[in-house]
Design a protein around this motif. Structure first.
Motif, PDB file in Angstrom:
ATOM      1  N   GLU A 169      -0.245   5.332  -5.629  1.00 24.29           N
ATOM      2  CA  GLU A 169       0.527   4.376  -5.022  1.00 24.29           C
ATOM      3  C   GLU A 169       1.611   3.544  -5.918  1.00 24.29           C
ATOM      4  O   GLU A 169       2.829   3.211  -5.484  1.00 24.29           O
ATOM      5  CB  GLU A 169      -0.344   2.965  -4.482  1.00 24.29           C
ATOM      6  CG  GLU A 169      -1.208   3.594  -3.467  1.00 24.29           C
ATOM      7  CD  GLU A 169      -1.981   2.234  -2.884  1.00 24.29           C
ATOM      8  OE1 GLU A 169      -1.873   1.217  -3.217  1.00 24.29           O
ATOM      9  OE2 GLU A 169      -3.062   2.613  -2.199  1.00 24.29           O
ATOM     10  N   ILE A 204       0.580  -1.813  -5.891  1.00 22.97           N
ATOM     11  CA  ILE A 204      -0.632  -1.491  -5.394  1.00 22.97           C
ATOM     12  C   ILE A 204      -0.793  -2.048  -4.166  1.00 22.97           C
ATOM     13  O   ILE A 204      -0.692  -3.713  -3.981  1.00 22.97           O
ATOM     14  CB  ILE A 204      -1.799  -1.692  -6.400  1.00 22.97           C
ATOM     15  CG1 ILE A 204      -1.451  -1.389  -7.820  1.00 22.97           C
ATOM     16  CG2 ILE A 204      -3.025  -1.074  -5.768  1.00 22.97           C
ATOM     17  CD1 ILE A 204      -1.606   0.275  -7.749  1.00 22.97           C
ATOM     18  N   LYS A 227      -4.795  -3.464   0.630  1.00 19.50           N
ATOM     19  CA  LYS A 227      -6.126  -2.748   1.160  1.00 19.50           C
ATOM     20  C   LYS A 227      -6.813  -2.092  -0.022  1.00 19.50           C
ATOM     21  O   LYS A 227      -7.996  -2.089  -0.211  1.00 19.50           O
ATOM     22  CB  LYS A 227      -5.572  -1.655   2.266  1.00 19.50           C
ATOM     23  CG  LYS A 227      -6.845  -0.980   2.749  1.00 19.50           C
ATOM     24  CD  LYS A 227      -6.201   0.246   3.709  1.00 19.50           C
ATOM     25  CE  LYS A 227      -7.351   1.018   4.084  1.00 19.50           C
ATOM     26  NZ  LYS A 227      -7.119   2.112   5.211  1.00 19.50           N
ATOM     27  N   THR A 228      -5.846  -1.372  -0.981  1.00 20.57           N
ATOM     28  CA  THR A 228      -6.469  -0.905  -2.141  1.00 20.57           C
ATOM     29  C   THR A 228      -7.033  -1.917  -2.975  1.00 20.57           C
ATOM     30  O   THR A 228      -8.053  -1.707  -3.633  1.00 20.57           O
ATOM     31  CB  THR A 228      -5.391   0.076  -2.716  1.00 20.57           C
ATOM     32  OG1 THR A 228      -4.980   1.052  -1.820  1.00 20.57           O
ATOM     33  CG2 THR A 228      -6.186   0.607  -4.044  1.00 20.57           C
ATOM     34  N   GLU A 230     -10.157  -2.972  -1.975  1.00 21.44           N
ATOM     35  CA  GLU A 230     -11.229  -2.079  -2.159  1.00 21.44           C
ATOM     36  C   GLU A 230     -11.822  -1.842  -3.789  1.00 21.44           C
ATOM     37  O   GLU A 230     -12.863  -1.734  -3.833  1.00 21.44           O
ATOM     38  CB  GLU A 230     -10.774  -0.442  -1.638  1.00 21.44           C
ATOM     39  CG  GLU A 230     -11.747   0.536  -1.672  1.00 21.44           C
ATOM     40  CD  GLU A 230     -10.939   1.898  -1.425  1.00 21.44           C
ATOM     41  OE1 GLU A 230     -11.416   2.924  -2.105  1.00 21.44           O
ATOM     42  OE2 GLU A 230      -9.966   1.906  -0.446  1.00 21.44           O
ATOM     43  N   LEU A 231     -10.768  -1.984  -4.517  1.00 18.26           N
ATOM     44  CA  LEU A 231     -11.126  -1.620  -5.869  1.00 18.26           C
ATOM     45  C   LEU A 231     -11.507  -3.102  -6.548  1.00 18.26           C
ATOM     46  O   LEU A 231     -12.354  -3.106  -7.423  1.00 18.26           O
ATOM     47  CB  LEU A 231      -9.885  -1.135  -6.676  1.00 18.26           C
ATOM     48  CG  LEU A 231      -9.709   0.251  -6.561  1.00 18.26           C
ATOM     49  CD1 LEU A 231      -9.576   0.933  -5.109  1.00 18.26           C
ATOM     50  CD2 LEU A 231      -8.503   0.777  -7.369  1.00 18.26           C
ATOM     51  N   LYS A 286      -6.239   6.853  -7.146  1.00 19.05           N
ATOM     52  CA  LYS A 286      -5.489   6.314  -5.736  1.00 19.05           C
ATOM     53  C   LYS A 286      -4.683   5.404  -6.081  1.00 19.05           C
ATOM     54  O   LYS A 286      -3.433   5.408  -5.674  1.00 19.05           O
ATOM     55  CB  LYS A 286      -6.694   5.826  -5.013  1.00 19.05           C
ATOM     56  CG  LYS A 286      -6.588   5.365  -3.540  1.00 19.05           C
ATOM     57  CD  LYS A 286      -7.456   4.795  -2.760  1.00 19.05           C
ATOM     58  CE  LYS A 286      -6.886   4.240  -1.562  1.00 19.05           C
ATOM     59  NZ  LYS A 286      -7.977   3.882  -0.625  1.00 19.05           N
ATOM     60  N   ALA A 287      -4.805   4.528  -7.020  1.00 20.44           N
ATOM     61  CA  ALA A 287      -3.916   3.454  -7.450  1.00 20.44           C
ATOM     62  C   ALA A 287      -2.807   3.748  -8.087  1.00 20.44           C
ATOM     63  O   ALA A 287      -1.695   3.480  -7.796  1.00 20.44           O
ATOM     64  CB  ALA A 287      -4.659   2.326  -8.421  1.00 20.44           C
ATOM     65  N   SER A 338     -10.848   6.149  -7.846  1.00 16.53           N
ATOM     66  CA  SER A 338     -10.149   5.188  -7.382  1.00 16.53           C
ATOM     67  C   SER A 338      -8.909   4.773  -8.434  1.00 16.53           C
ATOM     68  O   SER A 338      -7.739   4.362  -7.844  1.00 16.53           O
ATOM     69  CB  SER A 338     -11.098   3.707  -7.730  1.00 16.53           C
ATOM     70  OG  SER A 338     -12.269   3.853  -6.813  1.00 16.53           O
TER      71      SER A 338
END
Length: 276
Positions: free
Chosen positions: A236, A77, A80-81, A84-85, A232-233, A229
């Motif tokens: 990745e 991951i 940046k993610t 954010e999370l 999104k992870a 979210s």
């Protein structure tokens, strides 16, 4: 009397010759029958030999596993993610223990984001990686094993103890197949919102769990926000597995027979990680 003697002699001679002729014919018949039986035996032997030839006895080979290894789970991951999370968590994450990092890995990030009078937001994110080799001896490919365990991981998420309002839905664009499992779970007197994404990519299974709750007056996160979210992870993480195996080709599949180290180890529980 003189005329009948030659005739009697001829009759006796003919009678004596008849058995000899029968014997000759009988021998000839036995000889022909033996040749026919011999031919049948040879034909049977040839047919038997053909049925047990190496070509017919050969079993089809099992396809080798596409992915031969796994990436560092804490690097699947992006920073940046993670920011954010899980805003207040270290991007380095906390890796779980594994007996063989080429077949299993786990990493988690968790933190409490204190917003003063507005309360605090707690977030937890973890990723689990499981890879399966082909087993030639059992005739099972790595992909088949991953498909079976993909279904098991979904069932495991759905069967989380204390989970309420459990719902599952398919997810597109994440590996070869992906499923989202949503539920709520009461912990520390708060209702946590969970979004678990289980994905299969070739012979690997990836599970991303994202959950959170609000403290001190902060609102609990919505199911939609947590699911977005988590997906999104998961995307990745799936990409990271593929990137880690670029140029390496398929696995050598040296583990052709089952053994303890061939089964991925279980990831640590969230409560255990929290205590640490």
């Amino acid at each position: 009397m003189h005329r009948s003697a030659p005739r009697l002699t001829r009759i006796i001679a003919a009678a004596a010759a008849a058995p000899a002729m029968l014997v000759v014919v009988g021998c000839s018949s036995d000889s022909d029958g033996g040749s026919a039986d011999s031919g049948k035996d040879k034909g049977g032997q040839q047919q038997s030999a053909a049925s047990t030839s190496p070509e017919t006895a050969k079993t089809p080979a099992v396809a080798p596993a596409k992915f031969a290894g796994l990436p560092d789970p804490c690097k699947t991951i992006s920073e940046k993610t993670i920011k954010e999370l899980v805003p207040e968590a270290s991007a380095a994450g906390k890796a779980g223990k594994s007996s063989d990092t080429s077949i299993s890995g786990h990493c988690a990030w968790n933190a409490l984001d204190d917003k003063g009078v507005k309360g605090s937001d707690y977030r937890w994110l973890d990723v689990s990686l499981l890879r399966y080799d082909s087993q030639q001896a059992l005739g099972v490919s790595g992909q088949q094993r991953a498909e079976e365990n993909y279904a098991k991981e979904i069932d495991k998420a759905k069967a989380t103890e204390g989970a309420k309002n459990v719902k599952t839905s398919p997810a597109s664009g994440v590996g070869n197949a992906a499923t989202v499992v949503n539920y709520t779970l009461n912990k520390t007197d708060e209702d946590f919102t969970y979004a678990v994404v289980v994905a299969r990519t070739e012979n690997a299974v990836i599970t991303v769990s994202y959950n959170g709750a609000g403290y001190g007056g902060a609102k609990s996160p919505s199911v939609e926000a947590m699911t977005k979210s988590a997906l999104k992870a998961a995307k990745e993480a799936v990409a990271a597995v593929a990137d880690a195996n670029k140029g390496g080709g398929a696995a050598d599949d040296k583990n052709n027979s089952p053994k303890p180290s061939d089964e991925p180890s279980a990831k640590p529980s969230e409560d255990a990680a929290n205590k640490q």
